[in-house]
Motif scaffolding. Structure first.
Motif, mmCIF file in Angstrom:
data_model
loop_
_atom_site.group_PDB
_atom_site.id
_atom_site.type_symbol
_atom_site.label_atom_id
_atom_site.label_comp_id
_atom_site.label_asym_id
_atom_site.label_seq_id
_atom_site.Cartn_x
_atom_site.Cartn_y
_atom_site.Cartn_z
ATOM 1 N N ARG A 43 5.334 -9.800 -7.298
ATOM 2 C CA ARG A 43 5.413 -8.936 -6.560
ATOM 3 C C ARG A 43 4.064 -9.894 -5.314
ATOM 4 N NH1 ARG A 43 2.076 -3.050 -7.085
ATOM 5 N NH2 ARG A 43 4.110 -3.484 -8.585
ATOM 6 N N GLU A 44 4.924 -9.737 -4.171
ATOM 7 C CA GLU A 44 4.896 -10.444 -2.368
ATOM 8 C C GLU A 44 4.435 -10.363 -1.480
ATOM 9 O OE1 GLU A 44 8.066 -13.252 -1.617
ATOM 10 O OE2 GLU A 44 9.246 -11.383 -1.208
ATOM 11 N N GLU A 87 19.209 -10.783 -0.034
ATOM 12 C CA GLU A 87 17.714 -10.872 -0.844
ATOM 13 C C GLU A 87 16.244 -9.869 -0.787
ATOM 14 O OE1 GLU A 87 19.767 -12.674 1.279
ATOM 15 O OE2 GLU A 87 18.805 -13.606 2.638
ATOM 16 N N ASP A 88 16.717 -9.110 0.466
ATOM 17 C CA ASP A 88 15.736 -8.069 0.568
ATOM 18 C C ASP A 88 15.659 -6.678 -0.291
ATOM 19 O OD1 ASP A 88 16.196 -8.645 4.007
ATOM 20 O OD2 ASP A 88 14.444 -9.365 2.633
ATOM 21 N N THR A 89 16.714 -7.212 -1.432
ATOM 22 C CA THR A 89 16.711 -6.283 -1.865
ATOM 23 C C THR A 89 15.445 -6.135 -3.554
ATOM 24 O OG1 THR A 89 19.052 -5.665 -2.712
ATOM 25 C CG2 THR A 89 17.267 -4.984 -4.686
ATOM 26 N N ALA A 90 14.481 -5.344 -3.085
ATOM 27 C CA ALA A 90 12.837 -4.797 -4.431
ATOM 28 C C ALA A 90 13.129 -3.829 -3.994
ATOM 29 C CB ALA A 90 12.049 -5.842 -3.871
ATOM 30 N N VAL A 91 11.915 -3.300 -5.128
ATOM 31 C CA VAL A 91 10.909 -2.248 -5.120
ATOM 32 C C VAL A 91 9.715 -3.479 -4.123
ATOM 33 C CG1 VAL A 91 9.129 -0.432 -6.028
ATOM 34 C CG2 VAL A 91 11.408 -1.106 -7.267
ATOM 35 N N TYR A 103 -9.856 -5.438 13.017
ATOM 36 C CA TYR A 103 -9.091 -6.605 12.978
ATOM 37 C C TYR A 103 -8.500 -7.651 12.414
ATOM 38 C CZ TYR A 103 -9.934 -4.105 17.083
ATOM 39 O OH TYR A 103 -9.785 -3.237 18.436
ATOM 40 N N MET A 104 -9.196 -7.794 11.071
ATOM 41 C CA MET A 104 -8.416 -8.660 10.070
ATOM 42 C C MET A 104 -7.559 -7.861 9.100
ATOM 43 S SD MET A 104 -9.607 -11.305 10.895
ATOM 44 C CE MET A 104 -9.824 -12.822 10.419
ATOM 45 N N LEU A 105 -7.215 -8.912 8.401
ATOM 46 C CA LEU A 105 -6.126 -8.023 7.219
ATOM 47 C C LEU A 105 -5.649 -8.926 6.449
ATOM 48 C CD1 LEU A 105 -2.584 -7.564 7.319
ATOM 49 C CD2 LEU A 105 -3.590 -7.442 9.486
ATOM 50 N N SER A 106 -6.001 -8.414 4.957
ATOM 51 C CA SER A 106 -5.423 -9.935 3.935
ATOM 52 C C SER A 106 -3.941 -10.095 3.842
ATOM 53 C CB SER A 106 -6.363 -9.617 2.657
ATOM 54 O OG SER A 106 -6.393 -10.580 1.144
ATOM 55 N N ARG A 107 -4.130 -10.896 3.328
ATOM 56 C CA ARG A 107 -2.398 -10.944 2.877
ATOM 57 C C ARG A 107 -2.632 -11.288 0.850
ATOM 58 N NH1 ARG A 107 -2.180 -15.283 6.205
ATOM 59 N NH2 ARG A 107 -0.615 -14.471 8.410
ATOM 60 N N SER A 108 -3.344 -11.013 0.618
ATOM 61 C CA SER A 108 -3.562 -11.696 -1.247
ATOM 62 C C SER A 108 -3.210 -10.378 -1.580
ATOM 63 C CB SER A 108 -4.912 -11.900 -1.176
ATOM 64 O OG SER A 108 -5.345 -11.847 -2.350
ATOM 65 N N ILE A 109 -2.147 -9.992 -2.631
ATOM 66 C CA ILE A 109 -2.681 -8.805 -3.835
ATOM 67 C C ILE A 109 -3.580 -8.510 -3.988
ATOM 68 C CG2 ILE A 109 -2.017 -7.754 -6.011
ATOM 69 C CD1 ILE A 109 0.790 -9.396 -5.662
ATOM 70 N N THR A 110 -4.703 -9.062 -4.296
ATOM 71 C CA THR A 110 -6.072 -8.843 -5.263
ATOM 72 C C THR A 110 -7.251 -8.233 -4.142
ATOM 73 O OG1 THR A 110 -6.716 -11.175 -4.265
ATOM 74 C CG2 THR A 110 -5.741 -10.523 -6.865
ATOM 75 N N GLU A 111 -6.673 -7.935 -2.611
ATOM 76 C CA GLU A 111 -7.063 -7.805 -2.053
ATOM 77 C C GLU A 111 -7.483 -6.189 -1.156
ATOM 78 O OE1 GLU A 111 -9.889 -10.634 -1.586
ATOM 79 O OE2 GLU A 111 -10.191 -9.021 -0.367
ATOM 80 N N TYR A 112 -6.044 -5.715 -2.244
ATOM 81 C CA TYR A 112 -5.553 -4.349 -2.074
ATOM 82 C C TYR A 112 -6.667 -3.193 -3.335
ATOM 83 C CZ TYR A 112 -3.762 -5.750 1.599
ATOM 84 O OH TYR A 112 -3.177 -6.175 3.174
#
Length: 125
Positions: A43-44, A87-91, A103-112
């Motif tokens: 997952r990305e 290549e955008d095919t995905a769930v 105003y900050m946000l994370s790109r890390s899966i583990t933060e969600y």
């Protein structure tokens, strides 16, 4: 609870708009993100938006084609996807990150903290 919708089967070059409806908690306490997972891949991160919508991040692969937004009055986040490629095919999954930062946000899966059920996007060539 997060409910993602809007996926489907489209041709390359087409557009789709994904929606993520949130319920049960104060929507404005969460930064929102979209992630995707293709078959056989991890997952990305795709895109994210801060609580006050003042900050957005995009993966390089979608920058300039995808736009994330949110409507705090409707407690819904969106992902507008234009110029779709095979290549955008995905769930695609939406996710919410409880954060004190406006105003900050994370790109890390583990933060969600919370995740929707996923919606399939298939782009044919």
């Amino acid at each position: 609870q997060l409910q993602a919708s809007g996926g489907g089967l489209v041709q390359a070059g087409d557009s789709l708009r994904l929606s993520c409806a949130a319920s049960g908690r104060a929507f404005t306490n969460f930064a929102m993100g979209w992630f995707r997972q293709a078959p056989g891949k991890e997952r990305e991160f795709v895109a994210g938006i801060s609580r006050r919508a003042g900050t957005t991040y995009y993966a390089d692969s979608v920058k300039g084609r995808f736009t994330i937004s949110r409507d705090n009055t409707k407690t819904t986040a969106y992902l507008q996807m234009d110029s779709l490629r095979p290549e955008d095919t995905a769930v695609y999954y939406c996710a919410a990150d409880r954060t004190s930062s406006l105003y900050m946000l994370s790109r890390s899966i583990t933060e969600y903290d919370y995740w929707g059920q996923g919606t399939q996007v298939t782009v044919s060539s």
